[in-house]
Design a protein around this motif. Structure first.
Motif, short mmCIF file in Angstrom:
data_model
loop_
_atom_site.label_atom_id
_atom_site.label_comp_id
_atom_site.label_asym_id
_atom_site.label_seq_id
_atom_site.Cartn_x
_atom_site.Cartn_y
_atom_site.Cartn_z
N GLU A 76 38.69 45.25 42.80
CA GLU A 76 40.09 44.96 42.47
C GLU A 76 40.23 44.07 41.25
OE1 GLU A 76 41.91 43.19 45.94
OE2 GLU A 76 41.11 44.77 47.26
N LYS A 77 39.25 43.17 41.04
CA LYS A 77 39.37 42.20 39.95
C LYS A 77 38.01 41.71 39.52
CE LYS A 77 41.84 39.47 42.72
NZ LYS A 77 42.60 38.29 43.17
N ALA A 78 37.98 41.06 38.37
CA ALA A 78 36.73 40.49 37.84
C ALA A 78 36.25 39.37 38.75
CB ALA A 78 36.96 39.96 36.44
N VAL A 79 34.95 39.19 38.80
CA VAL A 79 34.34 38.17 39.66
C VAL A 79 34.93 36.79 39.37
CG1 VAL A 79 32.18 37.00 40.26
CG2 VAL A 79 32.19 39.46 39.92
N GLY A 80 35.15 36.48 38.11
CA GLY A 80 35.69 35.19 37.73
C GLY A 80 37.09 34.92 38.26
#
Length: 184
Positions: A27-31
């Motif tokens: 769904e989203k970047a790890v950061g």
């Protein structure tokens, strides 16, 4: 008995956290993933998370290390002593392992930068096995084989694991033994 129960609980907790992380990575970047969000999704207490990991990056690194160590184990088992069977055995063993938890590995490989690490680890292992990095011919063959195999793994991941890895392994083996173009 109590230690075994605790080990099972720890494994279960880590599995819940790891599955939640790979879902969130799609769904989203790890950061952008917070520990709070991860632990809520996994239904695990934040303090429990910190018993096992320093932060999200530490967790992902541990997951990637576990993946790479398992692959290294397959290579070690296949090449020690020098193989008496065809590479298909190695490919099929790795494929069967990945297929056991296909959904998790597809998500992990889709959501991380693990592909280049896998390729680099394969190359390092094969160079150590063959001990002849000076040979341009050998380096070319090893790089071609590893890059192609990792490319097929990428294809499997991008198609959501809907292709049989064992069947793909047989195709890789056929290419290695008989060349690229056959009856096409």
């Amino acid at each position: 008995m109590q230690e075994e129960t605790q080990d099972r609980r720890i494994k279960r907790t880590k599995m819940l956290l790891q599955n939640a992380l790979v879902d969130l990575m799609l769904e989203k970047a790890v950061g952008k993933i917070s520990v709070k969000e991860l632990t809520q999704k996994a239904d695990v207490n934040r303090s429990t998370f910190y018993l096992h990991y320093l932060d999200i990056y530490d967790m992902l690194e541990q997951m990637e290390n576990e993946f790479v160590e398992t692959i290294q184990g397959f290579f070690h088992d296949f090449f020690t002593p020098l193989p008496t069977s065809m590479p298909l055995t190695l490919f099929v063993n790795i494929s069967e392992w990945l297929e056991q938890d296909k959904e998790y590995y597809v998500k992990l490989l889709r959501g991380s930068a693990l592909e280049s690490r896998i390729r680099d680890e394969f190359l390092t292992l094969l160079y150590l096995i063959f001990l002849d990095e000076e040979s341009l011919d050998l380096r070319t063959r090893v790089n071609f084989t590893v890059s192609g195999t990792v490319g097929v793994l990428r294809m499997w991941v991008m198609e959501g694991g809907n292709i049989s890895l064992v069947e793909l392994s047989e195709t890789i083996d056929d290419i290695l033994n008989n060349g690229m173009i056959q009856d096409y």
